[in-house]
Design an enzyme around this catalytic site. Structure first.
Site, mmCIF file in Angstrom:
data_model
loop_
_atom_site.group_PDB
_atom_site.id
_atom_site.type_symbol
_atom_site.label_atom_id
_atom_site.label_comp_id
_atom_site.label_asym_id
_atom_site.label_seq_id
_atom_site.Cartn_x
_atom_site.Cartn_y
_atom_site.Cartn_z
ATOM 1 N N LYS A 141 0.795 -1.229 0.000
ATOM 2 C CA LYS A 141 0.000 0.000 0.000
ATOM 3 C C LYS A 141 0.828 1.280 0.000
ATOM 4 O O LYS A 141 0.390 2.292 -0.541
ATOM 5 C CB LYS A 141 -0.976 -0.027 1.156
ATOM 6 C CG LYS A 141 -2.009 -1.126 0.968
ATOM 7 C CD LYS A 141 -3.037 -1.063 2.034
ATOM 8 C CE LYS A 141 -4.375 -1.415 1.476
ATOM 9 N NZ LYS A 141 -5.437 -0.797 2.239
ATOM 10 N N LYS A 177 -2.356 2.260 9.278
ATOM 11 C CA LYS A 177 -2.794 1.191 8.362
ATOM 12 C C LYS A 177 -1.631 0.269 8.014
ATOM 13 O O LYS A 177 -0.491 0.712 7.868
ATOM 14 C CB LYS A 177 -3.339 1.798 7.062
ATOM 15 C CG LYS A 177 -4.559 2.671 7.265
ATOM 16 C CD LYS A 177 -4.936 3.439 6.008
ATOM 17 C CE LYS A 177 -5.754 2.617 5.052
ATOM 18 N NZ LYS A 177 -6.305 3.463 3.936
ATOM 19 N N GLY A 204 -8.929 -6.144 3.852
ATOM 20 C CA GLY A 204 -10.073 -6.522 4.689
ATOM 21 C C GLY A 204 -10.162 -5.723 5.977
ATOM 22 O O GLY A 204 -10.787 -6.164 6.937
ATOM 23 N N LEU A 208 -10.231 10.560 7.946
ATOM 24 C CA LEU A 208 -11.339 11.372 7.439
ATOM 25 C C LEU A 208 -12.601 11.012 8.227
ATOM 26 O O LEU A 208 -12.905 9.843 8.429
ATOM 27 C CB LEU A 208 -11.535 11.115 5.947
ATOM 28 C CG LEU A 208 -10.293 11.406 5.083
ATOM 29 C CD1 LEU A 208 -10.498 10.924 3.663
ATOM 30 C CD2 LEU A 208 -9.965 12.897 5.081
ATOM 31 N N HIS A 268 -17.164 6.149 0.293
ATOM 32 C CA HIS A 268 -16.221 5.298 -0.448
ATOM 33 C C HIS A 268 -16.699 5.284 -1.898
ATOM 34 O O HIS A 268 -17.772 4.778 -2.196
ATOM 35 C CB HIS A 268 -16.217 3.877 0.137
ATOM 36 C CG HIS A 268 -15.390 2.902 -0.653
ATOM 37 N ND1 HIS A 268 -14.268 2.284 -0.135
ATOM 38 C CD2 HIS A 268 -15.509 2.457 -1.926
ATOM 39 C CE1 HIS A 268 -13.752 1.486 -1.071
ATOM 40 N NE2 HIS A 268 -14.485 1.572 -2.152
ATOM 41 N N LYS A 275 -18.065 -4.263 2.196
ATOM 42 C CA LYS A 275 -19.176 -3.647 1.471
ATOM 43 C C LYS A 275 -20.436 -4.510 1.564
ATOM 44 O O LYS A 275 -20.346 -5.734 1.535
ATOM 45 C CB LYS A 275 -18.776 -3.456 0.007
ATOM 46 C CG LYS A 275 -17.591 -2.511 -0.140
ATOM 47 C CD LYS A 275 -16.910 -2.656 -1.478
ATOM 48 C CE LYS A 275 -15.616 -1.864 -1.474
ATOM 49 N NZ LYS A 275 -14.768 -2.194 -2.633
ATOM 50 N N ARG A 298 -7.937 -6.411 -10.080
ATOM 51 C CA ARG A 298 -8.749 -7.592 -10.403
ATOM 52 C C ARG A 298 -10.191 -7.151 -10.633
ATOM 53 O O ARG A 298 -10.529 -5.996 -10.451
ATOM 54 C CB ARG A 298 -8.709 -8.570 -9.225
ATOM 55 C CG ARG A 298 -9.170 -7.878 -7.947
ATOM 56 C CD ARG A 298 -9.387 -8.809 -6.803
ATOM 57 N NE ARG A 298 -9.485 -8.109 -5.544
ATOM 58 C CZ ARG A 298 -10.576 -7.512 -5.072
ATOM 59 N NH1 ARG A 298 -11.673 -7.505 -5.800
ATOM 60 N NH2 ARG A 298 -10.578 -6.903 -3.908
ATOM 61 N N ARG A 351 -25.521 -7.569 -1.530
ATOM 62 C CA ARG A 351 -24.777 -8.823 -1.339
ATOM 63 C C ARG A 351 -25.578 -9.747 -0.434
ATOM 64 O O ARG A 351 -25.813 -9.407 0.727
ATOM 65 C CB ARG A 351 -23.425 -8.539 -0.693
ATOM 66 C CG ARG A 351 -22.515 -7.705 -1.566
ATOM 67 C CD ARG A 351 -21.110 -7.727 -1.005
ATOM 68 N NE ARG A 351 -20.256 -6.795 -1.721
ATOM 69 C CZ ARG A 351 -18.932 -6.831 -1.694
ATOM 70 N NH1 ARG A 351 -18.313 -7.745 -0.969
ATOM 71 N NH2 ARG A 351 -18.224 -5.950 -2.366
HETATM 72 P P1 ADP Z 1 -8.339 -2.609 3.199
HETATM 73 O O1 ADP Z 1 -7.431 -2.946 2.062
HETATM 74 O O2 ADP Z 1 -7.898 -3.225 4.495
HETATM 75 O O3 ADP Z 1 -9.785 -2.888 2.878
HETATM 76 P P2 ADP Z 1 -8.624 0.259 2.580
HETATM 77 O O4 ADP Z 1 -7.479 1.173 2.505
HETATM 78 O O5 ADP Z 1 -9.273 -0.166 1.303
HETATM 79 O O6 ADP Z 1 -8.187 -1.040 3.439
HETATM 80 O O7 ADP Z 1 -9.739 0.884 3.521
HETATM 81 C C1 ADP Z 1 -10.900 0.157 3.864
HETATM 82 C C2 ADP Z 1 -11.919 1.073 4.488
HETATM 83 O O8 ADP Z 1 -11.373 1.689 5.682
HETATM 84 C C3 ADP Z 1 -12.367 2.244 3.624
HETATM 85 O O9 ADP Z 1 -13.406 1.873 2.713
HETATM 86 C C4 ADP Z 1 -12.843 3.209 4.684
HETATM 87 O O10 ADP Z 1 -14.118 2.777 5.168
HETATM 88 C C5 ADP Z 1 -11.819 3.035 5.806
HETATM 89 N N1 ADP Z 1 -10.667 3.972 5.683
HETATM 90 C C6 ADP Z 1 -9.513 3.735 5.014
HETATM 91 N N2 ADP Z 1 -8.682 4.803 5.060
HETATM 92 C C7 ADP Z 1 -9.329 5.763 5.788
HETATM 93 C C8 ADP Z 1 -9.011 7.111 6.203
HETATM 94 N N3 ADP Z 1 -7.842 7.703 5.896
HETATM 95 N N4 ADP Z 1 -9.937 7.784 6.942
HETATM 96 C C9 ADP Z 1 -11.122 7.206 7.280
HETATM 97 N N5 ADP Z 1 -11.472 5.943 6.919
HETATM 98 C C10 ADP Z 1 -10.598 5.221 6.190
#
Ligand code: ADP
Length: 448
Positions: free
Chosen positions: A116, A157, A163, A202, A207, A236, A290, A336
């Site tokens: 990431k 993160k 997930g 945020l 999303h 989701k 994907r 879903r």
């Molecule tokens: P993963 O790969 O673990 O699913 P993502 O980066 O896609 O992680 O983030 C998953 C979800 O986490 C996002 O859809 C959102 O709901 C929340 N999220 C991710 N980054 C942020 C952020 N900077 N601020 C607030 N919520 C976040």
């Protein structure tokens, strides 16, 4: 040209890919674990190979068995679906070394987007707006200084994340040390890699993600956005296209940014660029290299079969459409259907005693379920997807309400009752929700 595709997946997505292959006149090979011998994708495929016992790591994640199944059946390409090996760069490398086409991007692009931190740096370099955050990895030594620069609250993160695991919010300086330690140990346990990074947290974003397809030669298009803000534990639940929050100009602007980035990268195949959207601004969070679960809503509003495009591109046939050919028509919603309790989301495997899928104009059900089907307890609880299309969002919601009443799945618990509640909710009717809305709703917080 590709003449025989092995589908390295199960459930509804294996069936989805199989349908596209049949339409294109391409022979199909299903693979399955011993738990899935009676699955619909196995019944409908031209050939099938049992690749191991129920646990995924011994079957659907077993690269050796899948390559052997290709050699036995003479499959010249593999479609990985989503999940399992779909974003495994090593798998793509191994297939290539065996002269088998991987229907997806290059192993290099999978690697680039799989980490990431690298993904964010790459996205930024390609002109995609990203969430403000750390330049790279955050360690106990630089965490406080980084967090002060970004400004609290911050989100920690996992670099190898997925997930929603290894993700922790620190609201203030006092929370930072604990959030960092927990995120690092969760990341180490889930991904074998404790590395984490930091982002501005945020508060109330949506999303929103952009579907892209590239031919690997520098041509790429976007197919608009999907709004996937209705989530539970970062999973989701309900997705829609278009987003109720965007107008045409915003759609075309962010879509073009993404398509241009994919052109520069020479991206091959289907991909999704995920953003958080707040106060009119987009912030890149990740790219999935994907096909996604929610791809049918994009197909509904564009009329383009994304699996056909994936197969065309993988065969060297290029894209069947250019950006000017894409017309967005109406509105689509996907629900879903999980074999889960609709309130607690506890999985509910077992035998489906009755199954009746709804029909009519604008209705699509992607599911391998049938009456008498026994849902094995070993895998994801998604048993089907209901996709409804209407000329407007209002028509789409009217149709969804009717269709949910028609859908019968007996013998197990499903998430269908949740959707019956949601379709009558005023916030949902107004499209007025963010990524936290569903969690608040489920917790009984009516003020949100
Ligand atoms: P993963 O790969 O673990 O699913 P993502 O980066 O896609 O992680 O983030 C998953 C979800 O986490 C996002 O859809 C959102 O709901 C929340 N999220 C991710 N980054 C942020 C952020 N900077 N601020 C607030 N919520 C976040």
């Amino acid at each position: 040209m590709i003449s025989k595709i092995l589908i390295a997946n199960r459930g509804e997505i294996a069936l989805r890919v199989l349908r596209a292959c049949k339409e294109l006149g391409i022979a199909t090979v299903a693979v399955h674990s011993t738990a899935d011998a009676d699955a619909m994708h196995v019944r409908l495929a031209d050939e099938s190979v049992c690749i191991g016992p129920p646990p995924s790591r011994e079957s659907y994640l077993n690269i050796h068995q899948i390559v052997a199944a290709c050699e036995i059946t003479g499959a010249d390409a593999v479609h990985p679906g989503y999940g399992f090996l779909s974003e495994n760069a090593k798998f793509a490398d191994i297939l290539e070394a065996h002269g088998i086409t991987f229907i997806g991007p290059t192993a290099e692009h999978i690697r680039l987007m799989g980490d990431k931190i690298t993904a964010k740096q790459t996205a930024e370099g390609l002109g995609i707006p990203v969430v403000p955050g750390s330049d790279g990895e955050v360690t106990p030594e630089n965490a406080l200084e980084t967090a002060r620069q970004i400004g609290f609250p911050v989100l920690i993160k996992a670099t190898a994340g997925g997930g929603g695991r290894g993700m922790k919010v620190a609201k203030t300086e006092a929370d930072l040390e604990e959030a960092l330690n927990t995120a690092r140990s969760e990341a180490a346990a889930a991904f074998g890699n404790p590395a984490v990074y930091m982002e501005k947290y945020l508060g109330k974003p949506r999303h929103i993600e952009i579907q892209v397809v590239g031919d690997g030669e520098g041509n790429a298009i976007h197919l608009g956005e999907r709004d996937c803000s209705l989530q539970r534990r970062h999973q989701k639940v309900w997705e829609e296209a278009n987003s109720p929050a965007l107008n045409v100009d915003q759609r075309m602007e962010i879509g073009q940014v993404c398509a241009d980035a994919m052109k520069k990268m020479k991206y091959r195949g289907a991909g999704t660029i995920e953003f958080l959207y707040e106060n009119g601004e987009f912030y890149f969070i990740e790219m999935n290299t994907r096909l996604q679960v929610e791809h049918p809503i994009t197909e509904a509003i564009t009329g383009i079969d994304l699996v056909h495009e994936q197969i065309r591109v993988a065969s060297g046939g290029g894209l069947s459409v250019s950006q000017e050919d894409i017309v967005f028509q109406g509105h689509a919603i996907e629900c879903r259907i999980n074999a889960e309790d609709p309130r607690t989301f506890v999985p509910s495997p077992g035998t489906i005693t009755h199954f009746h899928a709804p029909g009519g104009l604008g209705v699509r059900v992607d599911s391998g379920a049938y009456a008498g089907y026994k849902i094995p307890p070993y895998y994801d609880s998604l048993i089907g997807k209901l996709i409804v299309h209407g000329r407007t969002r209002v028509e789409c919601m009217m149709r969804l309400r009717r269709v949910l009443d028609e859908f019968v799945v007996d013998g197990i618990k499903t998430t269908l009752p949740l959707f019956q509640d949601l379709v009558d909710n005023p916030d949902i009717a107004n499209g007025d929700y963010d990524i936290h809305w569903l969690e608040h709703y489920l917790a009984g917080d009516k003020t949100h």
